[in-house]
Design an enzyme around this catalytic site. Structure first.
Site, PDB file in Angstrom:
ATOM      1  N   ASP A  58      57.911 115.121  63.088  1.00  0.00           N
ATOM      2  CA  ASP A  58      57.580 114.136  62.068  1.00  0.00           C
ATOM      3  C   ASP A  58      56.095 114.217  61.746  1.00  0.00           C
ATOM      4  O   ASP A  58      55.464 115.260  61.947  1.00  0.00           O
ATOM      5  CB  ASP A  58      57.947 112.732  62.565  1.00  0.00           C
ATOM      6  N   HIS A  99      55.222 106.755  59.193  1.00  0.00           N
ATOM      7  CA  HIS A  99      56.572 107.298  59.325  1.00  0.00           C
ATOM      8  C   HIS A  99      56.835 107.794  60.740  1.00  0.00           C
ATOM      9  O   HIS A  99      57.833 107.421  61.375  1.00  0.00           O
ATOM     10  CB  HIS A  99      56.766 108.430  58.315  1.00  0.00           C
ATOM     11  N   SER A 117      65.850 108.107  57.146  1.00  0.00           N
ATOM     12  CA  SER A 117      64.894 108.447  58.208  1.00  0.00           C
ATOM     13  C   SER A 117      64.962 107.480  59.369  1.00  0.00           C
ATOM     14  O   SER A 117      64.718 107.849  60.525  1.00  0.00           O
ATOM     15  CB  SER A 117      63.461 108.426  57.667  1.00  0.00           C
TER      16      SER A 117
END
Length: 419
Positions: A115, A149, A306
């Site tokens: 990620d 994220h 996600s």
């Protein structure tokens, strides 16, 4: 990446072949990199003039020493900006985490998170990150910053504070393969084929049993080869299905046959409107207005497939703690065979096999005794005399969680791959 090409040479090619190709095809050799997961050296070139990528690849492919010439694709993280509505941790009840945690917590199972930058100093992740790797270090000079994220995804796998996670005792392998402008923002980070291959290669070398990938982009032959090689060595790959909408073609790596593709639902089991659809979708998990960790010790709410994928990866870690000898095929079977059916009866292109259930998956894998209802469930055919009857994996009804989160104003994400 505009103007970039990845070249692999055939065995026995002259040592100076990369330099020869650069001179002949008007290219600049950026780097040559050796990988172990798939034993190959990739030479990364940049086109020095205005020729199109297709023309350069065609020219390179005519050389008898060139095994392959392919683009360096771009992949983007697949999660939407913060929604307007803030719910609570409805995923805890939906996934049956309290019941499952009485049996397993993913203890010592290595889960790689490919990620953006992770805030390993976050109170929820203190002690959770066993190893880190920066696949972008060779192309950047500035030190990386924690990214919303990556921090969110890592917390959903293995947070161990006030934030509930699927595998709070797992060992996270934090891999940064995505970056971009505004590191504090959840969207905007990108990575390329070469960065993802570095990440997969390192994860294999670090002993990852599970790899979670919340990004999406085009099909890539090298990506598929690396995933197949890792699967053959016993690694389970889990990926977000993508947020490009129902009309989008399948996105990768989720659409790859070596991967368990996960879509997103809300607190009332409604499909995330922007989720990709397709026969490759395997499971659904909470992904709408999910409570997550944020950089700087903060918290927030994020939506997208996600957010769903790492929760399934965490459940897989529970299964491996309970039964370390489970193969990727057995893990997939336990996850899908125990899912609570949603949508039309049976697997479908929206929800896959259905909604993931942590405790039922443990029972399906033989890591826990069946419930009374499961033991009493008849099989489709009576077993031969003298043979024990096998209980069918359950289709449990989920307990009603907190107040539902409306999707009248769903957060929208830019389409998957960027040119």
């Amino acid at each position: 990446m505009p103007g970039e090409v990845l070249v692999a040479l055939r065995p026995g090619a002259p040592a100076d072949m990369p330099a020869r190709l650069a001179r002949r095809e008007r290219l600049t050799l950026i780097a040559s990199e050796r990988f172990g997961l798939v034993p190959v050296t990739l030479h990364r070139f940049r086109i020095r003039d205005r020729r199109g990528l297709a023309a350069v690849i065609a020219a390179l492919s005519t050389d008898r020493h060139v095994a392959s010439a392919r683009p360096n694709h771009v992949y983007a993280l697949v999660q939407a900006p913060e929604p307007a509505f803030a719910g609570s941790q409805y995923a805890v009840a939906k996934l049956h985490l309290p019941q499952a945690h009485a049996l397993a917590t993913g203890r010592d199972v290595a889960v790689a998170v490919i990620d953006s930058g992770i805030d390993a100093a976050h109170p929820e992740l203190a002690g959770a990150v066993a190893k880190s790797f920066d696949a972008l270090a060779r192309s950047e000079t500035a030190p990386p910053s924690p990214h919303a994220h990556g921090t969110a995804v890592a917390g959903l796998v293995g947070a161990r504070g006030q934030l509930a996670s699927a595998a709070p005792a797992s060992r996270l392998l934090a891999i940064r393969a995505f970056s971009g402008t505004g590191e504090a923002r959840p969207s905007g980070a990108q990575g390329t084929t070469i960065h993802v291959l570095r990440a997969l290669d390192w994860a294999a070398g670090a002993g990852a049993r599970i790899v979670t990938m919340s990004f999406a982009g085009p099909a890539d032959a090298w990506l598929s080869q690396f995933l197949a090689a890792g699967l053959a060595k016993g690694t389970l790959y889990v990926a977000a299905a993508g947020n490009a909408g129902p009309a989008s073609p399948p996105l990768h790596p989720a659409a790859d046959p070596s991967v368990v593709a996960v879509t997103a639902t809300d607190a009332e089991d409604r499909l995330y409107p922007a989720a990709n659809r397709g026969a490759h979708v395997a499971l659904a998990a909470p992904g709408v207005e999910v409570f997550v960790a944020a950089p700087g010790g903060g918290y927030g709410f994020l939506s997208g497939t996600s957010m769903a994928a790492p929760q399934v990866a965490g459940i897989a870690a529970m299964l491996l703690q309970a039964k370390p000898d489970l193969t990727p095929a057995a893990l997939r079977s336990a996850l899908t065979g125990s899912a609570r059916d949603l949508g039309p009866p049976g697997p479908d292109p929206e929800y896959g096999a259905g909604f993931a259930q942590a405790d039922a998956a443990l029972r399906a894998a033989g890591a826990a005794p069946p419930t009374i209802a499961e033991a009493a469930r008849p099989t489709s055919a009576s077993p031969p005399q003298g043979m024990a009857e096998t209980a069918t994996p359950p289709a449990l009804a989920s307990p009603q969680g907190p107040a539902g989160t409306p999707d009248a104003v769903p957060a929208t994400e830019p389409p998957g791959p960027r040119p």
